[in-house]
Design a protein around this motif. Sequence first.
Motif, PDB file in Angstrom:
ATOM      1  N   THR A  17       0.823  -1.218   0.000  1.00 39.48           N
ATOM      2  CA  THR A  17       0.000   0.000   0.000  1.00 39.48           C
ATOM      3  C   THR A  17       0.853   1.263   0.000  1.00 39.48           C
ATOM      4  O   THR A  17       0.324   2.369  -0.036  1.00 39.48           O
ATOM      5  N   GLY A  18       2.170   1.111   0.053  1.00 44.20           N
ATOM      6  CA  GLY A  18       3.066   2.275   0.086  1.00 44.20           C
ATOM      7  C   GLY A  18       3.489   2.698  -1.317  1.00 44.20           C
ATOM      8  O   GLY A  18       2.986   2.186  -2.330  1.00 44.20           O
ATOM      9  N   PHE A  19       4.423   3.617  -1.343  1.00 42.75           N
ATOM     10  CA  PHE A  19       4.889   4.211  -2.608  1.00 42.75           C
ATOM     11  C   PHE A  19       5.534   3.152  -3.515  1.00 42.75           C
ATOM     12  O   PHE A  19       5.064   2.865  -4.623  1.00 42.75           O
ATOM     13  N   LYS A  20       6.597   2.514  -3.031  1.00 41.01           N
ATOM     14  CA  LYS A  20       7.264   1.518  -3.875  1.00 41.01           C
ATOM     15  C   LYS A  20       6.378   0.299  -4.082  1.00 41.01           C
ATOM     16  O   LYS A  20       6.356  -0.296  -5.167  1.00 41.01           O
ATOM     17  N   ASP A  64      -0.802  -6.170  10.318  1.00 36.60           N
ATOM     18  CA  ASP A  64       0.503  -5.713  10.793  1.00 36.60           C
ATOM     19  C   ASP A  64       1.568  -6.814  10.594  1.00 36.60           C
ATOM     20  O   ASP A  64       1.289  -7.985  10.885  1.00 36.60           O
ATOM     21  N   VAL A  65       2.753  -6.428  10.135  1.00 38.86           N
ATOM     22  CA  VAL A  65       3.814  -7.441   9.959  1.00 38.86           C
ATOM     23  C   VAL A  65       4.319  -7.979  11.293  1.00 38.86           C
ATOM     24  O   VAL A  65       5.033  -8.975  11.329  1.00 38.86           O
ATOM     25  N   LEU A  86       8.649  -5.348   1.643  1.00 41.36           N
ATOM     26  CA  LEU A  86       8.904  -3.905   1.641  1.00 41.36           C
ATOM     27  C   LEU A  86       8.345  -3.215   2.885  1.00 41.36           C
ATOM     28  O   LEU A  86       8.698  -2.063   3.157  1.00 41.36           O
ATOM     29  N   ALA A  88       7.697  -1.493   6.122  1.00 41.13           N
ATOM     30  CA  ALA A  88       8.664  -0.932   7.074  1.00 41.13           C
ATOM     31  C   ALA A  88       8.198   0.439   7.528  1.00 41.13           C
ATOM     32  O   ALA A  88       7.338   1.059   6.898  1.00 41.13           O
ATOM     33  N   TYR A 156      16.418   4.223  12.190  1.00 41.15           N
ATOM     34  CA  TYR A 156      16.029   3.606  10.910  1.00 41.15           C
ATOM     35  C   TYR A 156      17.210   2.862  10.298  1.00 41.15           C
ATOM     36  O   TYR A 156      17.107   1.677   9.947  1.00 41.15           O
ATOM     37  N   LYS A 160      17.793  -1.311   9.697  1.00 42.04           N
ATOM     38  CA  LYS A 160      18.012  -1.978   8.410  1.00 42.04           C
ATOM     39  C   LYS A 160      19.320  -2.784   8.451  1.00 42.04           C
ATOM     40  O   LYS A 160      19.423  -3.844   7.821  1.00 42.04           O
ATOM     41  N   VAL A 191      14.957   7.001  -3.576  1.00 42.21           N
ATOM     42  CA  VAL A 191      14.084   6.804  -4.718  1.00 42.21           C
ATOM     43  C   VAL A 191      13.241   8.047  -4.977  1.00 42.21           C
ATOM     44  O   VAL A 191      12.703   8.642  -4.049  1.00 42.21           O
ATOM     45  N   ARG A 201      10.255  14.009   2.816  1.00 43.45           N
ATOM     46  CA  ARG A 201      11.097  13.530   1.715  1.00 43.45           C
ATOM     47  C   ARG A 201      11.145  14.655   0.710  1.00 43.45           C
ATOM     48  O   ARG A 201      10.119  15.296   0.433  1.00 43.45           O
TER      49      ARG A 201
HETATM   50  N1  LIG Z   1      11.647   5.428  -0.681  1.00 45.15           N
HETATM   51  C1  LIG Z   1      12.978   5.353  -0.605  1.00 45.15           C
HETATM   52  O1  LIG Z   1      13.703   6.276  -0.995  1.00 45.15           O
HETATM   53  C2  LIG Z   1      13.624   4.104  -0.072  1.00 45.15           C
HETATM   54  C3  LIG Z   1      15.022   3.960  -0.182  1.00 45.15           C
HETATM   55  C4  LIG Z   1      15.629   2.788   0.289  1.00 45.15           C
HETATM   56  C5  LIG Z   1      14.852   1.798   0.867  1.00 45.15           C
HETATM   57  N2  LIG Z   1      13.486   1.961   0.987  1.00 45.15           N
HETATM   58  C6  LIG Z   1      12.715   0.872   1.582  1.00 45.15           C
HETATM   59  O2  LIG Z   1      11.697   0.480   0.664  1.00 45.15           O
HETATM   60  C7  LIG Z   1      10.552   0.006   1.381  1.00 45.15           C
HETATM   61  C8  LIG Z   1       9.300   0.735   0.934  1.00 45.15           C
HETATM   62  O3  LIG Z   1       9.470   2.132   1.162  1.00 45.15           O
HETATM   63  P1  LIG Z   1       8.393   3.199   0.674  1.00 45.15           P
HETATM   64  O4  LIG Z   1       9.155   4.410   0.308  1.00 45.15           O
HETATM   65  O5  LIG Z   1       7.480   2.601  -0.317  1.00 45.15           O
HETATM   66  O6  LIG Z   1       7.611   3.479   2.051  1.00 45.15           O
HETATM   67  P2  LIG Z   1       6.056   3.791   2.298  1.00 45.15           P
HETATM   68  O7  LIG Z   1       5.969   4.489   3.617  1.00 45.15           O
HETATM   69  O8  LIG Z   1       5.442   4.474   1.139  1.00 45.15           O
HETATM   70  O9  LIG Z   1       5.411   2.340   2.441  1.00 45.15           O
HETATM   71  C9  LIG Z   1       5.608   1.555   3.585  1.00 45.15           C
HETATM   72  C10 LIG Z   1       4.695   0.352   3.520  1.00 45.15           C
HETATM   73  O10 LIG Z   1       4.894  -0.433   4.707  1.00 45.15           O
HETATM   74  C11 LIG Z   1       3.632  -0.659   5.321  1.00 45.15           C
HETATM   75  N3  LIG Z   1       3.802  -0.780   6.765  1.00 45.15           N
HETATM   76  C12 LIG Z   1       4.364   0.104   7.631  1.00 45.15           C
HETATM   77  N4  LIG Z   1       4.305  -0.397   8.879  1.00 45.15           N
HETATM   78  C13 LIG Z   1       3.699  -1.610   8.798  1.00 45.15           C
HETATM   79  C14 LIG Z   1       3.344  -2.597   9.734  1.00 45.15           C
HETATM   80  N5  LIG Z   1       3.596  -2.453  11.042  1.00 45.15           N
HETATM   81  N6  LIG Z   1       2.725  -3.722   9.287  1.00 45.15           N
HETATM   82  C15 LIG Z   1       2.435  -3.879   7.975  1.00 45.15           C
HETATM   83  N7  LIG Z   1       2.749  -2.975   7.042  1.00 45.15           N
HETATM   84  C16 LIG Z   1       3.374  -1.851   7.447  1.00 45.15           C
HETATM   85  C17 LIG Z   1       2.787   0.546   4.959  1.00 45.15           C
HETATM   86  O11 LIG Z   1       1.404   0.260   5.129  1.00 45.15           O
HETATM   87  C18 LIG Z   1       3.200   0.709   3.498  1.00 45.15           C
HETATM   88  O12 LIG Z   1       2.497  -0.232   2.720  1.00 45.15           O
HETATM   89  C19 LIG Z   1      10.876   0.178   2.866  1.00 45.15           C
HETATM   90  O13 LIG Z   1      11.370  -1.037   3.368  1.00 45.15           O
HETATM   91  C20 LIG Z   1      11.973   1.243   2.856  1.00 45.15           C
HETATM   92  O14 LIG Z   1      12.791   1.159   4.002  1.00 45.15           O
HETATM   93  C21 LIG Z   1      12.864   3.099   0.525  1.00 45.15           C
END
Ligand SMILES: NC(=O)c1ccc[n+]([C@@H]2O[C@H](COP(=O)([O-])OP(=O)(O)OC[C@H]3O[C@@H](n4cnc5c(N)ncnc54)[C@H](O)[C@@H]3O)[C@@H](O)[C@H]2O)c1
Length: 366
Positions: A17-20, A64-65, A86, A88, A156, A160, A191, A201
């Motif tokens: 449900t997040g960005f990536k 929740d994870v 993903l 986090a 954070y 990781k 990203v 961000r």
């Molecule tokens: N965006 C970046 O620049 C970047 C860079 C390096 C690594 N990452 C890693 O990529 C991954 C995705 O990042 P993003 O930017 O899409 O973040 P985001 O905040 O858009 O998405 C995070 C996702 O994790 C889910 N989540 C958070 N807590 C949770 C929980 N307790 N139980 C279940 N789901 C949970 C959220 O619902 C969401 O779907 C992460 O692991 C992040 O650390 C991101």
Amino acid sequence: MFGGAYDGKKVLITGHTGFKGSWLTTWLLQLGARVAGYALAPPTNPSLFRACGLIDRIDHTEADVRDGGWLRETVSRWKPDFIFHLAAQPLVRDSYVIPVETYDINIMGTVHLLEAVRREGHACSVVVVTSDKCYENREWEYGYRETDRLGGRDPYSASKAVVETVVASYRSSFFSSDTGVRVATARAGNVIGGGDWSTDRIVPDAIRALQAGTTLIVRNPSGVRPWQHVVEPLGAYLWLGARLSTHGGEALADAWNFGPAESETRRVAELADALVTAWGDGRWQPQDGADGPHEAGILRLCIDKAQASLGWRPVWNFNTALTRTVNWYKAVPMDDTEAGVASEACLEDIGAYEGEAREKGAAWTL
Ligand SMILES: NC(=O)c1ccc[n+]([C@@H]2O[C@H](COP(=O)([O-])OP(=O)(O)OC[C@H]3O[C@@H](n4cnc5c(N)ncnc54)[C@H](O)[C@@H]3O)[C@@H](O)[C@H]2O)c1
């Protein structure tokens, strides 16, 4: 694409449900995969997940994870061929405010996922997404290699680094080659790309300021980061997953850096300038007396291993990544009510990326 590895296959994405996660879901559906997602509700409003209408196209679990029972039930029911982890708490500054939750979600969430895979005991390929921030930052000018020391000053980054150790431990303790479970970690850079509406961000902060006609305040203009368009690490995760699942793939169950070419790393100030220029209007200024919590200054990644052993290399340079990102936000309204527009904008970027990768002879397009 990706050797047809995902066509008709079952994929579980945590954090879908997040960005990536929303971009990855969109791409996998387009590759013919059957996708299940496990995450909390979208973390932002607007949200790319809602804007793309993904909830109706996948097997969606909102949980929740840290709930090991639900996670195990989901893995048992879906029996995924591939898992992309993903989920986090992904923000450095938030991790100073909620350190316990950050460690809990990022570390124990990963432990519960690996435990679910171990207990359900069927063969699958797992890509655990960590971060370029998992390295002990020495403020070096050169890029970190996979063998460099892990660490993290903020919660954070430290979380990781621990996830990396947890995965290595599960791999050597429980996932021997006869289990058919292959687990790799992916350490990607910062990203950018359309559809990120997170706070704190730089790109979403900039887009909000540019749209509102206000001044973008930049915390750390001299910081250096390995910026990449979101399709770059996602393509790398998909290629890594595909390769893990092939004959001999257990040799690739390891840690991998995915970042831009060395010449494409930029300072935060250069990114801010480029965003204002591409938008065509606007301004930014450094934050006055910036004395917030510590953030790393210089961060570069060495991608030699991915180039040599996976045949992976970035496709888009900084300018293309930046222009595509700004054009996405110009094309898609800042609310998620116009179903279809966001999806189309993502598919347009994915299609263009695949096309250019094919022209450049990328291994995953052959
Ligand atoms: N965006 C970046 O620049 C970047 C860079 C390096 C690594 N990452 C890693 O990529 C991954 C995705 O990042 P993003 O930017 O899409 O973040 P985001 O905040 O858009 O998405 C995070 C996702 O994790 C889910 N989540 C958070 N807590 C949770 C929980 N307790 N139980 C279940 N789901 C949970 C959220 O619902 C969401 O779907 C992460 O692991 C992040 O650390 C991101």
